[in-house]
Structure formats: C-alpha cells, structure tokens
Design a protein around this motif. Structure first.
Motif, mmCIF file in Angstrom:
data_model
loop_
_atom_site.group_PDB
_atom_site.id
_atom_site.type_symbol
_atom_site.label_atom_id
_atom_site.label_comp_id
_atom_site.label_asym_id
_atom_site.label_seq_id
_atom_site.Cartn_x
_atom_site.Cartn_y
_atom_site.Cartn_z
ATOM 1 N N GLU A 178 -6.408 -7.072 11.264
ATOM 2 C CA GLU A 178 -6.827 -7.415 9.903
ATOM 3 C C GLU A 178 -7.040 -6.160 9.055
ATOM 4 O O GLU A 178 -6.617 -6.097 7.894
ATOM 5 C CB GLU A 178 -8.124 -8.226 9.941
ATOM 6 C CG GLU A 178 -7.974 -9.628 10.497
ATOM 7 C CD GLU A 178 -7.219 -10.544 9.556
ATOM 8 O OE1 GLU A 178 -7.262 -10.318 8.329
ATOM 9 O OE2 GLU A 178 -6.572 -11.479 10.058
ATOM 10 N N LYS A 229 -4.124 -4.081 5.918
ATOM 11 C CA LYS A 229 -4.406 -3.719 4.527
ATOM 12 C C LYS A 229 -3.800 -2.356 4.171
ATOM 13 O O LYS A 229 -3.613 -2.040 2.990
ATOM 14 C CB LYS A 229 -5.914 -3.688 4.295
ATOM 15 C CG LYS A 229 -6.587 -5.049 4.455
ATOM 16 C CD LYS A 229 -8.085 -4.957 4.246
ATOM 17 C CE LYS A 229 -8.756 -6.312 4.430
ATOM 18 N NZ LYS A 229 -8.323 -7.304 3.423
ATOM 19 N N GLU A 261 -14.575 -12.453 3.823
ATOM 20 C CA GLU A 261 -13.769 -11.754 4.828
ATOM 21 C C GLU A 261 -14.662 -11.135 5.892
ATOM 22 O O GLU A 261 -14.370 -11.218 7.093
ATOM 23 C CB GLU A 261 -12.940 -10.647 4.175
ATOM 24 C CG GLU A 261 -11.647 -11.078 3.550
ATOM 25 C CD GLU A 261 -10.848 -9.884 3.081
ATOM 26 O OE1 GLU A 261 -9.772 -9.626 3.653
ATOM 27 O OE2 GLU A 261 -11.307 -9.197 2.141
ATOM 28 N N MET A 267 -14.185 0.684 1.139
ATOM 29 C CA MET A 267 -13.615 -0.665 1.211
ATOM 30 C C MET A 267 -14.652 -1.738 0.925
ATOM 31 O O MET A 267 -14.311 -2.906 0.740
ATOM 32 C CB MET A 267 -12.999 -0.904 2.586
ATOM 33 C CG MET A 267 -11.768 -0.065 2.884
ATOM 34 S SD MET A 267 -11.203 -0.282 4.600
ATOM 35 C CE MET A 267 -10.615 -1.994 4.538
ATOM 36 N N ASP A 287 1.237 -2.440 5.189
ATOM 37 C CA ASP A 287 1.878 -3.697 4.837
ATOM 38 C C ASP A 287 3.402 -3.642 4.963
ATOM 39 O O ASP A 287 4.086 -4.628 4.697
ATOM 40 C CB ASP A 287 1.489 -4.142 3.428
ATOM 41 C CG ASP A 287 1.724 -3.078 2.365
ATOM 42 O OD1 ASP A 287 2.311 -2.028 2.685
ATOM 43 O OD2 ASP A 287 1.325 -3.306 1.210
ATOM 44 N N ARG A 332 3.359 -8.702 10.024
ATOM 45 C CA ARG A 332 2.067 -9.071 10.607
ATOM 46 C C ARG A 332 2.185 -9.398 12.095
ATOM 47 O O ARG A 332 1.313 -9.009 12.892
ATOM 48 C CB ARG A 332 1.505 -10.269 9.833
ATOM 49 C CG ARG A 332 0.054 -10.615 10.125
ATOM 50 C CD ARG A 332 -0.874 -9.450 9.792
ATOM 51 N NE ARG A 332 -2.260 -9.850 9.869
ATOM 52 C CZ ARG A 332 -2.998 -10.192 8.817
ATOM 53 N NH1 ARG A 332 -2.476 -10.170 7.614
ATOM 54 N NH2 ARG A 332 -4.247 -10.540 8.962
ATOM 55 N N MET A 338 0.845 -1.193 0.000
ATOM 56 C CA MET A 338 0.000 0.000 0.000
ATOM 57 C C MET A 338 0.883 1.246 0.000
ATOM 58 O O MET A 338 1.759 1.387 0.852
ATOM 59 C CB MET A 338 -0.910 -0.002 1.236
ATOM 60 C CG MET A 338 -1.740 1.259 1.407
ATOM 61 S SD MET A 338 -2.899 1.555 0.060
ATOM 62 C CE MET A 338 -4.060 0.222 0.324
ATOM 63 N N TYR A 370 -8.176 2.139 -2.511
ATOM 64 C CA TYR A 370 -8.723 1.532 -1.293
ATOM 65 C C TYR A 370 -8.714 0.012 -1.401
ATOM 66 O O TYR A 370 -9.158 -0.534 -2.421
ATOM 67 C CB TYR A 370 -10.159 2.001 -1.051
ATOM 68 C CG TYR A 370 -10.278 3.462 -0.716
ATOM 69 C CD1 TYR A 370 -9.807 3.962 0.484
ATOM 70 C CD2 TYR A 370 -10.875 4.351 -1.611
ATOM 71 C CE1 TYR A 370 -9.921 5.320 0.793
ATOM 72 C CE2 TYR A 370 -10.997 5.699 -1.315
ATOM 73 C CZ TYR A 370 -10.519 6.169 -0.108
ATOM 74 O OH TYR A 370 -10.631 7.508 0.181
ATOM 75 N N PRO A 371 -8.209 -0.673 -0.394
ATOM 76 C CA PRO A 371 -8.326 -2.132 -0.410
ATOM 77 C C PRO A 371 -9.788 -2.523 -0.302
ATOM 78 O O PRO A 371 -10.564 -1.873 0.417
ATOM 79 C CB PRO A 371 -7.532 -2.567 0.823
ATOM 80 C CG PRO A 371 -7.589 -1.386 1.749
ATOM 81 C CD PRO A 371 -7.613 -0.177 0.865
ATOM 82 N N ARG A 372 -10.181 -3.564 -0.989
ATOM 83 C CA ARG A 372 -11.576 -4.010 -0.973
ATOM 84 C C ARG A 372 -11.694 -5.296 -0.183
ATOM 85 O O ARG A 372 -10.830 -6.177 -0.247
ATOM 86 C CB ARG A 372 -12.067 -4.243 -2.401
ATOM 87 C CG ARG A 372 -12.108 -2.989 -3.255
ATOM 88 C CD ARG A 372 -13.275 -2.111 -2.934
ATOM 89 N NE ARG A 372 -14.556 -2.769 -3.192
ATOM 90 C CZ ARG A 372 -15.740 -2.185 -2.985
ATOM 91 N NH1 ARG A 372 -15.801 -0.954 -2.518
ATOM 92 N NH2 ARG A 372 -16.847 -2.849 -3.240
ATOM 93 N N ILE A 373 -12.769 -5.401 0.587
ATOM 94 C CA ILE A 373 -13.045 -6.626 1.330
ATOM 95 C C ILE A 373 -13.988 -7.508 0.525
ATOM 96 O O ILE A 373 -14.656 -7.046 -0.408
ATOM 97 C CB ILE A 373 -13.662 -6.329 2.708
ATOM 98 C CG1 ILE A 373 -15.003 -5.603 2.541
ATOM 99 C CG2 ILE A 373 -12.704 -5.542 3.573
ATOM 100 C CD1 ILE A 373 -15.850 -5.607 3.793
#
Length: 495
Positions: free
Chosen positions: A59, A63, A44, A296, A66, A70, A1, A37-40
């Motif tokens: 979680e 996103k 999920e 998202m 990164d 983790r 990201m 934007y990260p998509r769910i």
C-alpha cells in the motif's frame, strides 16, 4: 509519481520510480525526491491496521512506484516480508509480525518501546529495505534483460545486508567498500565470510566517509557509470529510503490498543493521537524515512535524531551549523555504524527546508564541498526546523554502557550499542501521553565486545551465526582512491 533532483528540480523531465530504481545520485550530483508527497487519510490509516506487513508495504510503496503494476508489487512484497526471512525475533511476538513493537515500560508519563527491526538475515535494520531492494532489482533487470554492478559503502550493517540480499541474484554483482579494521569482528565476519561469486569486499584504508566519497565519485563519473552499468544500494538510493517509510506506519499502528482505535473511529487525521520516534542516526537515511512518513500525514509529534560522538547532525539541529568533519576528526566508537561525518541523505531534508529551491540546495552543498559546511543559525530556515518535528541529542561510550546496563536490569532486555544511543537520547524527550518508539538498530551479538564490557557476559547468538568469526574471509584491501576502486570494478564487473 515523478521524481526530480534536489539540485535541479526545474531542469529536464521528471523521472519515474523505475527510471531511478537502479541508480544513486542524479546526474547533477543531487538526490532524487518525489515532486510532492502523497497524503494519507484517516480512513486509510485505520484500514492499514488490518493489514500484515507485506500488504502494508504494498500500500505504501504503490503511492511512490505507480509504474509497477499492483499485482507485481504485491507479489514482490509478499516474497520479501515472510516469517522465514525475518525469523530472528527475540522478544515481542511471532516472527510473522516482521517488526514487533516491544514495550519496555512506563517512563516520564508515557510508554517507551522498541520497534524490532533486526529480525532479518543479517540481524540489522538494513535488512528491512535491502531484502526488498534485491527483489526489485532482480525484477527490473529481468524485464530489461540487463546486468548491474552495485558499488556501495558501509560503516557496518549496510554491507552485509546488501550482500545477503543480492547474493545469487541473476545479473547482479556487488562491490562493497568498508573502512579497513573499523567494524566489529562480527560485522567483518558477516561480510567477508561470503564466498558467492557475485560478491566482492573491498576494505578501504580510511574511514567510512572515504568509502562514501569513492562511491559518489564513481556515481558522478557518467561515462564509467554507463559503461559498467553501475548502481547503488546505499541510502542515497530512493527505493531503499521509501521502503523504510513502511515500518514507521507499522510502529504507529501498533502503538495504540483496540480501545484507543475505537475512540478515534471517526476522527479526522489531525485529531488522531501522536507518537514520537527516536532514530539512531549517521547517514540520515533512516530518520529521513520518518520525515517522509510525517510529510505523508502520519501523526508524528517528534523525530528525535540520536548521534554518538560523531555529532554532525546533533550540532545542526541544535545550532543550525552543518559542519562535516575530516577523516582525522571522525572518531572510532563502540557504535561504529554511526561513525559518519557526512550525512548523505541530509540533503533530502534540506531540500524541503529550503522549500524545494534547488538552486539554494546546490549552493549549500557547494559550500560543503568548498568550505566544509554551511550555517543556518539565526535564519528563518533554522526557526522552521521545529515545524518538521526534529530534535536531537548525542551520547558517548559511558552513556551507552550505562544505558545497556539499565535496560538490562530494569527490563530484562539486552540492546545493542546503537539502540542504546537511541534510548539514552529518547529519555530526554519523553512527553506525557505521547508514546516514544525507539527504532532498534541491530541485535547485540554484532557488538559482543561492548556487551561483555557492560554486562559481563556474551550476548545471545542465533544458531546460524555460531562460529562465524572463524570462517575463512574473502576481502581485498585497497587505498582510499577512486581510480583504484574503479579499476577493480572494471576488471570484475558483470558482462
């Protein structure tokens, strides 16, 4: 990201999360936003329902961050979101829920609920992001063997949340600006009674917008900012905004019972049931997090922007005119954390509204600086606002008093003045079958004078805050001049 500025998306190399973590404004005066934007997915979302708050936060944040491994991110969220830190739960459930969803009742053919966000150490929703920010800052500074001088502005709750999150943190000093004599007695006591050596309170002779302007002036002075390692915890800080995205997911996940989830066990995301959120709003950071959650893919029907008499945002969403107010026009109200007439995070939404055209964003906010605002009324952009789910409303002191009394009488629940603004406006946008969740802003004890006016008695007070107003207070009164504040920061900054 990767991240770019709202005013220079095509200029320079995109930045990582850790690149922008400690800062505020981008070098060109814009705000950092993700490249996309990260998509769910629906699967999920169903998986998220099995997680506790700390795991859910990991979680969602993973996103956007990164470049933090983790395991480290999971350790940071576990350390942040604990029942010991968020121990002031009053109504809906065990402290381990962190943000319990408390249903008030059935109105307008749907459920009206409060998402409890004020269970942290300063009894305000700002703790939800600020506690994480403190741990993220400490991690980043230790990694780089660095120091940081945080310069922030508060209209009430941000300051105490930042100070409680940063007190004792190695390598960090906090310089918090607040409007002199324009917060509640409890809010002042929370901040000014701290005597930690790394905390400095500056009461600015002006209104919140003066404080905010000084912070921006310091952030825009690249040489001073670099020399003194200046960062910010105001809501212009991206990490703080994205941390707030988490509780929109938590509120959504709690809004439906097991039967509803079972009925949608195989449903695609677009077929999942929707909720609406009402957000008491001043600086637009809290509701901006809801916008991000919606982008998202979180199934949000409406984002209701609730303002008090300082109704810059309500005016924009009703008419398309964004018109900032002068200090003389900014009213001192009984929901003081929303006494804001320059909504700093609003630029992030305008960036999306202008389809990420950074030149147009820069032009619009140049007009704000030179002409006091801009007007999108009658334009395709104004018509597009409805596609983002935004609606708005305002309330005044009489509305707050009436709403506090009504919620107390009807539901045996005491709410603070800002949450009352939210409930008042939320009731105008109830839709049958679409749960309405009002984001609780603070606990009522922070605004005791207005609660006494409404209900005729003192609000409940957690034991660890008894007598706080009588403690010695440590604060320096300064004029509303950036150079005076810069001189103070330089004299007291961390090495």
């Amino acid at each position: 990201m990767k991240y770019v500025s709202t005013r220079g998306a095509a200029a320079g190399q995109p930045h990582s999360f850790l690149d922008i973590l400690l800062g505020g404004l981008a070098p060109d005066g814009g705000l950092f936003m993700p490249l996309d934007y990260p998509r769910i997915t629906a699967d999920e979302l169903r998986h998220f329902r099995t997680l506790d708050y700390a795991a859910l936060a990991c979680e969602i944040l993973a996103k956007f961050a990164d470049d933090i491994d983790r395991d480290t991110l999971a350790a940071l969220t576990r350390r942040t979101y604990t029942a010991e830190v968020y121990r002031h739960t009053r109504r809906a459930g065990p402290a381990s829920d962190i943000t319990p969803l408390s249903t008030l009742g059935s109105e307008g053919g749907t459920t009206l609920s409060l998402l409890e966000l004020s269970n942290g150490p300063t009894l305000a929703f700002k703790d939800m992001a600020m506690q994480l920010l403190g741990n993220l800052f400490e991690h980043a500074l230790a990694r780089d063997h660095a120091t940081l001088n945080i310069v922030g502005a508060t209209s009430g709750d941000t300051g105490s949340a930042a100070e409680y999150a940063m007190r004792g943190k190695r390598g960090v000093r906090v310089f918090m600006l607040s409007p002199h004599n324009k917060m509640s007695a409890f809010q002042r006591a929370q901040m000014y009674s701290l005597d930690d050596p790394n905390i400095f309170n500056l009461a600015v002779q002006g209104v919140f917008d003066d404080c905010q302007d000084i912070v921006k002036a310091i952030s825009n002075d690249a040489a001073f900012k670099a020399r003194h390692r200046v960062g910010t915890v105001n809501s212009i800080n991206w990490a703080r905004v994205v941390a707030q995205v988490v509780y929109y997911f938590k509120g959504y996940l709690a809004a439906f019972d097991d039967a509803a989830w079972q009925a949608h066990a195989e449903a695609p995301l677009e077929a999942m049931p929707k909720v609406s959120f009402t957000v008491p709003s001043g600086n637009f950071g809290n509701v901006c997090a809801g916008h991000i959650a919606r982008m998202m893919g979180l199934p949000i029907a409406r984002l209701v922007v609730a303002t008090n008499e300082n109704d810059v945002l309500d005016e924009f969403f009703r008419t398309g005119a964004y018109r900032v107010r002068s200090a003389a026009e900014t009213r001192q109200t009984t929901s003081p954390s929303m006494d804001i007439s320059k909504a700093s995070n609003f630029e992030r939404f305008v960036f999306d509204l202008f389809e990420r055209d950074s030149a147009r964003v820069a032009g619009a906010f140049e007009a704000v600086a030179s002409q006091g605002g801009f007007d999108l009324g009658g334009t395709p952009e104004f018509d597009a606002i409805k596609h983002y789910g935004f609606v708005s409303g305002r309330s005044n002191h009489a509305d707050r008093i009436a709403t506090i009394r009504d919620v107390d009488a009807r539901y045996r629940t005491t709410i603070d003045t800002h949450t009352a603004d939210g409930v008042c406006v939320a009731r105008r946008y109830l839709e049958p079958g679409v749960p309405m969740i009002v984001l609780e802003t603070a606990q009522p004890v922070k605004f005791g004078e207005t609660i006494r006016e409404a209900l005729g008695h003192e609000p409940d007070r957690p034991a660890d805050f008894v007598g706080i107003e009588a403690l010695p207070q440590h604060v320096t009164v300064v004029p509303a001049e950036a150079e005076r504040v810069k001189a103070f920061v330089a004299e007291h900054s961390a090495d």
